[in-house]
Write a protein that holds these residues in place. Sequence first.
Motif, PDB file in Angstrom:
ATOM      1  N   THR A  50     -21.134  29.557   2.475  1.00 35.83           N
ATOM      2  CA  THR A  50     -21.422  28.710   3.629  1.00 35.83           C
ATOM      3  C   THR A  50     -20.884  27.295   3.480  1.00 35.83           C
ATOM      4  OG1 THR A  50     -23.601  28.197   2.734  1.00 35.83           O
ATOM      5  CG2 THR A  50     -23.455  29.998   4.336  1.00 35.83           C
ATOM      6  N   GLY A  51     -20.504  26.912   2.265  1.00 35.49           N
ATOM      7  CA  GLY A  51     -19.974  25.572   2.111  1.00 35.49           C
ATOM      8  C   GLY A  51     -19.670  25.223   0.668  1.00 35.49           C
ATOM      9  N   VAL A  52     -18.981  24.098   0.522  1.00 32.90           N
ATOM     10  CA  VAL A  52     -18.664  23.542  -0.790  1.00 32.90           C
ATOM     11  C   VAL A  52     -19.134  22.094  -0.773  1.00 32.90           C
ATOM     12  CG1 VAL A  52     -16.778  22.833  -2.315  1.00 32.90           C
ATOM     13  CG2 VAL A  52     -16.723  25.080  -1.242  1.00 32.90           C
ATOM     14  N   VAL A  53     -19.801  21.695  -1.842  1.00 32.80           N
ATOM     15  CA  VAL A  53     -20.282  20.334  -2.003  1.00 32.80           C
ATOM     16  C   VAL A  53     -19.480  19.718  -3.142  1.00 32.80           C
ATOM     17  CG1 VAL A  53     -22.305  18.891  -2.426  1.00 32.80           C
ATOM     18  CG2 VAL A  53     -22.576  21.128  -1.344  1.00 32.80           C
ATOM     19  N   ALA A  54     -19.006  18.492  -2.959  1.00 33.60           N
ATOM     20  CA  ALA A  54     -18.157  17.849  -3.969  1.00 33.60           C
ATOM     21  C   ALA A  54     -18.821  16.584  -4.485  1.00 33.60           C
ATOM     22  CB  ALA A  54     -16.795  17.517  -3.357  1.00 33.60           C
ATOM     23  N   GLY A  55     -18.579  16.291  -5.773  1.00 35.59           N
ATOM     24  CA  GLY A  55     -19.067  15.036  -6.339  1.00 35.59           C
ATOM     25  C   GLY A  55     -19.310  15.121  -7.825  1.00 35.59           C
ATOM     26  N   GLU A  56     -19.217  13.971  -8.479  1.00 33.34           N
ATOM     27  CA  GLU A  56     -19.397  13.884  -9.929  1.00 33.34           C
ATOM     28  C   GLU A  56     -20.774  14.390 -10.370  1.00 33.34           C
ATOM     29  OE1 GLU A  56     -17.264  13.137 -12.371  1.00 33.34           O
ATOM     30  OE2 GLU A  56     -15.688  12.955 -10.879  1.00 33.34           O
ATOM     31  N   GLN A  57     -21.789  14.231  -9.540  1.00 27.72           N
ATOM     32  CA  GLN A  57     -23.132  14.663  -9.912  1.00 27.72           C
ATOM     33  C   GLN A  57     -23.222  16.181 -10.078  1.00 27.72           C
ATOM     34  OE1 GLN A  57     -22.220  13.632  -6.916  1.00 27.72           O
ATOM     35  NE2 GLN A  57     -23.180  14.868  -5.344  1.00 27.72           N
ATOM     36  N   LEU A  58     -22.198  16.905  -9.653  1.00 34.33           N
ATOM     37  CA  LEU A  58     -22.194  18.367  -9.741  1.00 34.33           C
ATOM     38  C   LEU A  58     -21.534  18.890 -11.000  1.00 34.33           C
ATOM     39  CD1 LEU A  58     -21.261  18.931  -6.026  1.00 34.33           C
ATOM     40  CD2 LEU A  58     -23.505  19.250  -7.065  1.00 34.33           C
ATOM     41  N   ALA A  59     -20.992  17.997 -11.822  1.00 36.46           N
ATOM     42  CA  ALA A  59     -20.362  18.415 -13.073  1.00 36.46           C
ATOM     43  C   ALA A  59     -21.432  19.047 -13.961  1.00 36.46           C
ATOM     44  CB  ALA A  59     -19.706  17.224 -13.761  1.00 36.46           C
ATOM     45  N   ALA A  60     -21.106  20.176 -14.560  1.00 36.29           N
ATOM     46  CA  ALA A  60     -22.063  20.878 -15.421  1.00 36.29           C
ATOM     47  C   ALA A  60     -21.309  21.577 -16.545  1.00 36.29           C
ATOM     48  CB  ALA A  60     -22.850  21.884 -14.597  1.00 36.29           C
TER      49      ALA A  60
END
Length: 168
Positions: free
Chosen positions: A37-47
């Motif tokens: 349903t979607g893609v979320v982008a951002g540094e906070q998503l680094a894992a």
Amino acid sequence: MPDSPATTVAQQYPVAVMVEFQAIHDNRWVDGRWVVTGVVAGEQLAADGIQCQQIHTSDTGQQYLWSGFSVALHRDDAESFYCNLMSDNPGVFVICEEHPDRPLQPFIVTLSYSEATTYMETDQRVERVEMPAELYRWLEQYVLANYVPEKKKKRRRVDWKESERERH
């Protein structure tokens, strides 16, 4: 040839993929279907590694967030990135594995038409979703710094009579 500091753009961008099970009530053979349903982008998503977490459940479906992905940019795909940006609806392509008893599992997230097409040709499931604004701006900077369109070459007309004489 290295980039000048002014044109250097980060080569990877962290993203997460939202996957949803959508119930289908008017079909007696299928309970529902999994979709991206979607893609979320951002540094906070680094894992560290790929992680899946359920973020919502209800009578109509379930939602999961797959984190730990990153979109990578390569110079040899610059033309493909350019074509994606110039399309009517720039998108993110998510290549997934399907399992009958588990959520749809993304394994590659790309902005390259060419890469997505390659997976489609091998019958992998490829989902296309709208590109988030921050990914669009990042990709646009990269394309402006790295894409140089090939100059069109005029085809030379072949003189068939002359080439026939040369063979004999």
